[in-house]
Design an enzyme around this catalytic site. Structure first.
Site, PDB file in Angstrom:
ATOM      1  N   HIS A 241       6.764   5.414 -12.123  1.00  0.00           N
ATOM      2  CA  HIS A 241       7.380   4.482 -11.180  1.00  0.00           C
ATOM      3  C   HIS A 241       6.419   3.606 -10.383  1.00  0.00           C
ATOM      4  O   HIS A 241       6.800   2.531  -9.939  1.00  0.00           O
ATOM      5  CB  HIS A 241       8.371   5.223 -10.250  1.00  0.00           C
ATOM      6  CG  HIS A 241       7.736   5.896  -9.071  1.00  0.00           C
ATOM      7  ND1 HIS A 241       7.228   7.174  -9.122  1.00  0.00           N
ATOM      8  CD2 HIS A 241       7.512   5.463  -7.802  1.00  0.00           C
ATOM      9  CE1 HIS A 241       6.746   7.491  -7.935  1.00  0.00           C
ATOM     10  NE2 HIS A 241       6.893   6.470  -7.115  1.00  0.00           N
ATOM     11  N   ASP A 242       5.173   4.055 -10.197  1.00  0.00           N
ATOM     12  CA  ASP A 242       4.219   3.229  -9.437  1.00  0.00           C
ATOM     13  C   ASP A 242       3.143   2.587 -10.326  1.00  0.00           C
ATOM     14  O   ASP A 242       2.211   1.976  -9.802  1.00  0.00           O
ATOM     15  CB  ASP A 242       3.556   4.064  -8.332  1.00  0.00           C
ATOM     16  CG  ASP A 242       4.435   4.206  -7.096  1.00  0.00           C
ATOM     17  OD1 ASP A 242       5.174   3.254  -6.769  1.00  0.00           O
ATOM     18  OD2 ASP A 242       4.382   5.275  -6.446  1.00  0.00           O
TER      19      ASP A 242
ATOM     20  N   HIS B 270       1.432  12.288  -6.679  1.00  0.00           N
ATOM     21  CA  HIS B 270       2.687  11.691  -6.182  1.00  0.00           C
ATOM     22  C   HIS B 270       3.729  11.499  -7.294  1.00  0.00           C
ATOM     23  O   HIS B 270       4.823  12.084  -7.192  1.00  0.00           O
ATOM     24  CB  HIS B 270       2.386  10.397  -5.420  1.00  0.00           C
ATOM     25  CG  HIS B 270       3.577   9.567  -5.125  1.00  0.00           C
ATOM     26  ND1 HIS B 270       4.602  10.004  -4.318  1.00  0.00           N
ATOM     27  CD2 HIS B 270       3.943   8.326  -5.548  1.00  0.00           C
ATOM     28  CE1 HIS B 270       5.540   9.066  -4.250  1.00  0.00           C
ATOM     29  NE2 HIS B 270       5.166   8.038  -4.985  1.00  0.00           N
TER      30      HIS B 270
ATOM     31  N   ASP C  38      11.439   9.464  -4.540  1.00  0.00           N
ATOM     32  CA  ASP C  38      10.225   8.793  -4.049  1.00  0.00           C
ATOM     33  C   ASP C  38      10.184   8.817  -2.517  1.00  0.00           C
ATOM     34  O   ASP C  38       9.163   9.159  -1.904  1.00  0.00           O
ATOM     35  CB  ASP C  38      10.235   7.345  -4.578  1.00  0.00           C
ATOM     36  CG  ASP C  38       8.960   6.585  -4.288  1.00  0.00           C
ATOM     37  OD1 ASP C  38       7.873   7.203  -4.274  1.00  0.00           O
ATOM     38  OD2 ASP C  38       9.043   5.353  -4.090  1.00  0.00           O
TER      39      ASP C  38
ATOM     40  N   GLU D 124       3.454  -1.370 -10.120  1.00  0.00           N
ATOM     41  CA  GLU D 124       3.233  -1.825  -8.738  1.00  0.00           C
ATOM     42  C   GLU D 124       1.774  -1.632  -8.302  1.00  0.00           C
ATOM     43  O   GLU D 124       1.225  -2.470  -7.602  1.00  0.00           O
ATOM     44  CB  GLU D 124       4.167  -1.034  -7.810  1.00  0.00           C
ATOM     45  CG  GLU D 124       4.443  -1.737  -6.490  1.00  0.00           C
ATOM     46  CD  GLU D 124       5.570  -1.063  -5.730  1.00  0.00           C
ATOM     47  OE1 GLU D 124       6.710  -1.096  -6.220  1.00  0.00           O
ATOM     48  OE2 GLU D 124       5.301  -0.492  -4.665  1.00  0.00           O
ATOM     49  N   ASP D 125       1.165  -0.559  -8.731  1.00  0.00           N
ATOM     50  CA  ASP D 125      -0.143  -0.187  -8.168  1.00  0.00           C
ATOM     51  C   ASP D 125      -1.317  -0.196  -9.141  1.00  0.00           C
ATOM     52  O   ASP D 125      -2.445   0.107  -8.732  1.00  0.00           O
ATOM     53  CB  ASP D 125      -0.054   1.223  -7.549  1.00  0.00           C
ATOM     54  CG  ASP D 125       0.904   1.279  -6.370  1.00  0.00           C
ATOM     55  OD1 ASP D 125       1.179   0.223  -5.784  1.00  0.00           O
ATOM     56  OD2 ASP D 125       1.380   2.379  -6.038  1.00  0.00           O
TER      57      ASP D 125
HETATM   58  P1  NDP Z   1       3.264   1.032   3.550  1.00  0.00           P
HETATM   59  O1  NDP Z   1       3.498   1.047   5.013  1.00  0.00           O
HETATM   60  O2  NDP Z   1       4.422   0.752   2.696  1.00  0.00           O
HETATM   61  O3  NDP Z   1       2.508   2.390   3.095  1.00  0.00           O
HETATM   62  C1  NDP Z   1       3.260   3.463   2.772  1.00  0.00           C
HETATM   63  C2  NDP Z   1       3.256   3.670   1.285  1.00  0.00           C
HETATM   64  O4  NDP Z   1       2.003   4.191   0.920  1.00  0.00           O
HETATM   65  C3  NDP Z   1       4.269   4.692   0.854  1.00  0.00           C
HETATM   66  O5  NDP Z   1       5.499   4.071   0.594  1.00  0.00           O
HETATM   67  C4  NDP Z   1       3.629   5.270  -0.390  1.00  0.00           C
HETATM   68  O6  NDP Z   1       3.995   4.388  -1.448  1.00  0.00           O
HETATM   69  C5  NDP Z   1       2.141   5.121  -0.145  1.00  0.00           C
HETATM   70  N1  NDP Z   1       1.390   6.317   0.279  1.00  0.00           N
HETATM   71  C6  NDP Z   1       0.138   6.627  -0.120  1.00  0.00           C
HETATM   72  N2  NDP Z   1      -0.301   7.728   0.469  1.00  0.00           N
HETATM   73  C7  NDP Z   1       0.682   8.170   1.276  1.00  0.00           C
HETATM   74  C8  NDP Z   1       0.809   9.298   2.125  1.00  0.00           C
HETATM   75  N3  NDP Z   1      -0.179  10.191   2.281  1.00  0.00           N
HETATM   76  N4  NDP Z   1       1.956   9.456   2.826  1.00  0.00           N
HETATM   77  C9  NDP Z   1       2.956   8.561   2.678  1.00  0.00           C
HETATM   78  N5  NDP Z   1       2.889   7.469   1.877  1.00  0.00           N
HETATM   79  C10 NDP Z   1       1.759   7.265   1.168  1.00  0.00           C
HETATM   80  O7  NDP Z   1       2.317  -0.011   3.112  1.00  0.00           O
HETATM   81  P2  NDP Z   1       1.170  -0.746   3.799  1.00  0.00           P
HETATM   82  O8  NDP Z   1       0.101   0.213   4.184  1.00  0.00           O
HETATM   83  O9  NDP Z   1       0.850  -1.774   2.845  1.00  0.00           O
HETATM   84  O10 NDP Z   1       1.785  -1.379   5.164  1.00  0.00           O
HETATM   85  C11 NDP Z   1       2.672  -2.466   5.165  1.00  0.00           C
HETATM   86  C12 NDP Z   1       3.721  -2.339   6.281  1.00  0.00           C
HETATM   87  O11 NDP Z   1       3.262  -1.569   7.385  1.00  0.00           O
HETATM   88  C13 NDP Z   1       4.126  -3.678   6.827  1.00  0.00           C
HETATM   89  O12 NDP Z   1       5.523  -3.812   6.648  1.00  0.00           O
HETATM   90  C14 NDP Z   1       3.790  -3.655   8.322  1.00  0.00           C
HETATM   91  O13 NDP Z   1       4.884  -4.110   9.080  1.00  0.00           O
HETATM   92  C15 NDP Z   1       3.576  -2.225   8.619  1.00  0.00           C
HETATM   93  N6  NDP Z   1       2.452  -2.024   9.540  1.00  0.00           N
HETATM   94  C16 NDP Z   1       2.690  -1.418  10.736  1.00  0.00           C
HETATM   95  C17 NDP Z   1       1.666  -1.193  11.623  1.00  0.00           C
HETATM   96  C18 NDP Z   1       1.935  -0.491  12.913  1.00  0.00           C
HETATM   97  O14 NDP Z   1       1.022  -0.070  13.570  1.00  0.00           O
HETATM   98  N7  NDP Z   1       3.172  -0.343  13.326  1.00  0.00           N
HETATM   99  C19 NDP Z   1       0.289  -1.595  11.322  1.00  0.00           C
HETATM  100  C20 NDP Z   1       0.146  -2.213  10.045  1.00  0.00           C
HETATM  101  C21 NDP Z   1       1.205  -2.409   9.200  1.00  0.00           C
HETATM  102  P3  NDP Z   1       4.057   4.796  -3.005  1.00  0.00           P
HETATM  103  O15 NDP Z   1       5.294   5.579  -3.238  1.00  0.00           O
HETATM  104  O16 NDP Z   1       4.096   3.455  -3.665  1.00  0.00           O
HETATM  105  O17 NDP Z   1       2.805   5.556  -3.252  1.00  0.00           O
HETATM  106 ZN    ZN Z   2       6.081   6.141  -5.179  1.00  0.00          ZN
END
Ligand code: NDP
Ligand code: ZN
Length: 177
Positions: A60-61, A34, A121, A64-65
């Site tokens: 960048h991550d 990523h 991103d 955070e991670d």
């Molecule tokens: P996210 O919804 O933010 O997860 C997405 C993040 O995961 C991306 O921004 C990316 O961040 C990273 N990532 C890792 N693998 C992938 C991939 N294959 N494709 C895309 N992104 C990827 O975080 P959470 O899982 O913590 O969920 C929190 C939010 O989700 C809450 O706001 C809640 O409201 C919502 N939610 C909704 C549900 C629903 O059914 N509608 C259920 C549960 C939660 P990075 O760039 O940092 O890697």
């Molecule tokens: Zn990222």
């Protein structure tokens, strides 16, 4: 040559920090794909050759991670890179929903360099969601993510046309306007 060395040093640092992490897809893609992919969007698609931006994309991550601190980044990569990484890092102690709202609110006020990293991103993550649905995600959740990303990207307008055009196309495909 100095720039190449800096970028390799940065890539190596990020690879070590993210070594035990995987993406959320079925294949458990190594997480480092990523940040490298985000940096690659900037160089290949956005036409960016600014070393600090590329370094910040690679890192960048990390804060955070992983257990990485801003002090560590400051000591190894200096003030400018640290500043950009800070701007694109969510506050870890805040609830997820608040963090997402803050990203929408902060986007228009970010520096030009941080906006570039944010755009790349979002572009990478939305393409990843189109490539395959993360484990345990419903289609509604994917749609919600696109809608949220659209709001963040709205605040990043006027930063980089190629990335904004690609993002706009992805939103259009999902009827998000
Ligand atoms: P996210 O919804 O933010 O997860 C997405 C993040 O995961 C991306 O921004 C990316 O961040 C990273 N990532 C890792 N693998 C992938 C991939 N294959 N494709 C895309 N992104 C990827 O975080 P959470 O899982 O913590 O969920 C929190 C939010 O989700 C809450 O706001 C809640 O409201 C919502 N939610 C909704 C549900 C629903 O059914 N509608 C259920 C549960 C939660 P990075 O760039 O940092 O890697
Ligand atoms: Zn990222």
């Amino acid at each position: 040559m100095a720039d190449v060395l800096e970028i390799i040093r940065c890539s190596n640092f990020a690879a070590i920090k993210h070594k035990d992490q995987r993406r959320k897809d079925e294949e458990k893609t190594p997480y480092i794909n990523h940040p490298i992919g985000v940096a690659n969007i900037l160089t290949e698609e956005a036409g960016i050759a600014d070393v600090a931006v590329i370094q910040a994309a690679l890192l960048h991550d990390t804060v955070e991670d992983t257990d990485t601190t801003f002090e560590e980044i400051q000591a190894l990569f200096g003030e400018e890179v640290t500043g950009i990484v800070k701007e694109v890092t969510d506050e870890k102690n805040l609830p997820k929903l608040v963090r997402k709202q803050k990203q929408i609110e902060h986007a228009p006020h970010a520096s030009y360099k941080a906006k570039l990293v944010k755009l790349a991103d979002k572009l990478y993550n939305l393409r990843d969601l189109n490539r395959c649905t993360p484990v345990g995600w419903s289609q509604e959740r994917v749609t919600e993510y696109f809608q949220w990303a659209h709001k963040v990207v709205e605040g990043l307008k006027g930063t980089n046309q190629p990335m904004e055009d690609s993002l706009q196309q992805l939103f259009k495909e999902r009827n998000i306007v």
